[in-house]
Motif scaffolding. Structure first.
Motif, short mmCIF file in Angstrom:
data_model
loop_
_atom_site.label_atom_id
_atom_site.label_comp_id
_atom_site.label_asym_id
_atom_site.label_seq_id
_atom_site.Cartn_x
_atom_site.Cartn_y
_atom_site.Cartn_z
N ASP A 161 0.86 -1.19 0.00
CA ASP A 161 0.00 0.00 0.00
C ASP A 161 0.89 1.24 0.00
N GLU A 162 0.97 1.90 -1.16
CA GLU A 162 1.86 3.04 -1.33
C GLU A 162 1.10 4.37 -1.43
N ALA A 163 0.13 4.55 -0.57
CA ALA A 163 -0.66 5.78 -0.60
C ALA A 163 0.19 7.04 -0.44
N TYR A 164 1.33 6.92 0.27
CA TYR A 164 2.15 8.09 0.58
C TYR A 164 3.51 8.06 -0.11
N VAL A 165 3.64 7.26 -1.14
CA VAL A 165 4.94 7.04 -1.76
C VAL A 165 5.55 8.32 -2.34
N HIS A 166 4.74 9.26 -2.79
CA HIS A 166 5.26 10.47 -3.42
C HIS A 166 6.06 11.35 -2.46
N PHE A 167 5.85 11.16 -1.16
CA PHE A 167 6.51 12.02 -0.17
C PHE A 167 7.81 11.41 0.37
N ASP A 168 8.12 10.21 -0.08
CA ASP A 168 9.29 9.50 0.43
C ASP A 168 10.58 10.06 -0.18
N ARG A 169 11.49 10.46 0.68
CA ARG A 169 12.79 10.96 0.22
C ARG A 169 13.94 10.07 0.72
N SER A 170 13.59 8.91 1.23
CA SER A 170 14.62 8.00 1.72
C SER A 170 15.29 7.28 0.56
N GLN A 171 16.39 6.63 0.86
CA GLN A 171 17.11 5.85 -0.15
C GLN A 171 16.95 4.36 0.08
N VAL A 172 16.09 3.98 1.02
CA VAL A 172 16.00 2.57 1.40
C VAL A 172 14.65 1.93 1.14
N ARG A 173 13.62 2.74 0.92
CA ARG A 173 12.27 2.19 0.81
C ARG A 173 12.15 1.21 -0.36
N ALA A 174 11.43 0.13 -0.11
CA ALA A 174 11.17 -0.86 -1.15
C ALA A 174 10.27 -0.26 -2.23
N ASP A 175 10.51 -0.65 -3.47
CA ASP A 175 9.72 -0.19 -4.62
C ASP A 175 8.65 -1.24 -4.92
N GLY A 176 7.40 -0.88 -4.67
CA GLY A 176 6.32 -1.82 -4.89
C GLY A 176 6.24 -2.31 -6.32
N LEU A 177 6.46 -1.41 -7.28
CA LEU A 177 6.38 -1.81 -8.68
C LEU A 177 7.47 -2.81 -9.04
N ALA A 178 8.66 -2.64 -8.47
CA ALA A 178 9.74 -3.59 -8.73
C ALA A 178 9.37 -4.96 -8.17
N LEU A 179 8.76 -4.98 -7.00
CA LEU A 179 8.33 -6.25 -6.41
C LEU A 179 7.20 -6.87 -7.22
N PHE A 180 6.31 -6.06 -7.73
CA PHE A 180 5.22 -6.54 -8.59
C PHE A 180 5.79 -7.20 -9.84
N ALA A 181 6.82 -6.58 -10.42
CA ALA A 181 7.42 -7.13 -11.63
C ALA A 181 8.16 -8.43 -11.36
N LYS A 182 8.61 -8.61 -10.13
CA LYS A 182 9.43 -9.78 -9.79
C LYS A 182 8.63 -10.96 -9.27
N TYR A 183 7.51 -10.67 -8.57
CA TYR A 183 6.78 -11.75 -7.90
C TYR A 183 5.32 -11.82 -8.37
N PRO A 184 4.81 -13.03 -8.59
CA PRO A 184 3.43 -13.19 -9.06
C PRO A 184 2.38 -12.99 -7.97
N HIS A 185 2.81 -12.95 -6.70
CA HIS A 185 1.85 -12.83 -5.60
C HIS A 185 1.93 -11.46 -4.93
N VAL A 186 2.28 -10.43 -5.71
CA VAL A 186 2.35 -9.06 -5.21
C VAL A 186 1.38 -8.17 -5.99
N ALA A 187 0.67 -7.30 -5.27
CA ALA A 187 -0.14 -6.25 -5.86
C ALA A 187 0.24 -4.94 -5.18
N VAL A 188 -0.01 -3.83 -5.86
CA VAL A 188 0.38 -2.52 -5.35
C VAL A 188 -0.85 -1.61 -5.32
N LEU A 189 -0.99 -0.83 -4.25
CA LEU A 189 -2.09 0.13 -4.11
C LEU A 189 -1.57 1.55 -4.22
N HIS A 190 -2.23 2.37 -5.06
CA HIS A 190 -1.93 3.79 -5.17
C HIS A 190 -3.22 4.60 -5.06
#
Length: 380
Positions: free
Chosen positions: A209-238
């Motif tokens: 659930d990445e409702a607040y992803v636009h405000f993230d300025r960290s260098q460590v946060r996981a990228d939901g879209l990258a995980l979606f592309a890699k795993y068949p059991h991942v979905a992303v919320l925006h």
């Protein structure tokens, strides 16, 4: 049948006395378990002239281009919206480099979260999430008939991924990862979340659930879209409610693999995303450069507010969302009262903490003025 006889049959008082509908309603069957579902509590409203920092809303009014686009559609209010929302789905797919078939829309990401639960979980199945996290999760799960599994945050007010892995059972169907987390603003490390998702059984859906992803300025946060592309059991919320400033129009979406996306459409509310919401969302995607300027302003105010809270001695948590969480515990009511006295309305979770949305510079000034007043009173 006379009116008196009808009244007696319905169980209402005799003619001439006040009709009391509760005498009928008390016989209606109530679904078991509904008594455990609290109504969603909206952030408190603010009186005129006060700063409403209780709902994580954008402090900026809609962009002129968005207003113009919506205004042009007002003559079509007598028509149903496009149920497939092909134009908006295509625009979202292009932005996220996925196929349009991966996009499922809803009336805000909270409604899409409900779709996800109903699509994969049934009675007595389990849906897991960190706690505290998004307040709607437990209610949405209980409404579906499933069982909410709350895994406490760690001492850093962040997701405890090892504990969440340990909590998976044969009944687990879905796991929410709110990243950045609401209400604490913490993020999940990319490597840690990748390892977590890899360890989750493939028949359990992991929703980032990445409702607040636009405000993230960290260098460590996981990228939901990258995980979606890699795993068949991942979905992303925006959502378009926060960074895009369309909270009043209610539009959010899931990015899901086709089998999941197809099931989401089956449980979605028909015509759930209005024509005006679709129009505003498309216009917003076309104006991201302007919106990014506003997002950066909100981030600046978040950092300014966080620094002020820390300097004043409050246990604020470093945030990557558009709010700051103060782990005030039993002193939460005091902080809430202090802010309210200075015309700041925040979101207080009694006995746990206070979440203060990042707003305009004027809003932050009021928060800092409240902190300064409290400091002066203590030093007096």
């Amino acid at each position: 049948m006379t009116s008196t006889a009808q009244s007696d049959l319905l169980g209402a008082p005799a003619a001439g006395s006040a009709f009391r509908s509760e005498r009928i309603l008390m016989t209606i069957h109530t679904r078991p378990g509904l008594e455990m579902v609290p109504a969603y509590r909206q952030g408190k409203a603010a009186s005129p002239g006060a700063s409403k920092l209780s709902s994580n809303e954008s402090p900026h009014p809609p962009l002129d281009s968005v207003i113009e686009a919506v205004t042009a559609r007002l003559t079509q209010l007598h028509r149903y919206p496009n149920i497939g929302a092909e134009t908006l789905r295509a625009a979202i797919a292009d932005k996220n480099s996925v196929a349009a078939e991966n996009i499922v829309l809803g009336a805000g990401s909270v409604e899409v979260a409900s779709q996800l639960i109903h699509a994969v979980a049934g009675p007595d199945d389990e849906v897991m999430f960190a706690w505290r996290s998004f307040e709607a999760y437990p209610s949405l799960v209980r409404i579906s008939g499933a069982i909410p599994v709350e895994v406490p945050l760690n001492t850093d007010a962040a997701h405890d991924l090892p504990a969440m892995l340990d909590a998976i059972t044969a009944k687990t169907r879905l796991i929410f990862i709110c990243n950045p987390n609401n209400p604490t603003g913490t993020v999940v490390d990319a490597a840690a979340l990748d390892a977590f998702v890899d360890a989750v059984p493939r028949d359990v859906l992991v929703v980032i659930d990445e409702a607040y992803v636009h405000f993230d300025r960290s260098q460590v946060r996981a990228d939901g879209l990258a995980l979606f592309a890699k795993y068949p059991h991942v979905a992303v919320l925006h959502t378009f409610s926060k960074a895009y400033g369309l909270a009043g129009l209610r539009v959010g979406y899931a990015i899901a693999h086709p089998p999941v996306a197809e099931n989401l459409r089956k449980v979605s509310l028909p015509f759930g995303v209005t024509d005006l919401a679709q129009t505003a969302a498309v216009a917003s995607l076309q104006a991201e450069a302007e919106l990014n300027v506003r997002i950066n302003e909100v981030v600046q105010q978040r950092e300014r507010m966080y620094a002020g809270l820390i300097a004043a001695g409050y246990p604020a948590v470093a945030s990557e969302a558009n709010f700051v969480w103060v782990s005030a515990g039993e002193h939460s009511a005091e902080l809430d009262a202090l802010l309210a006295a200075h015309k700041v309305v925040a979101r207080t979770f009694p006995g746990e903490g206070v979440r203060i949305s990042a707003g305009s510079a004027e809003d932050t000034d009021r928060v800092l003025a409240a902190l300064a007043a409290a400091h002066a009173e203590v030093g007096a």
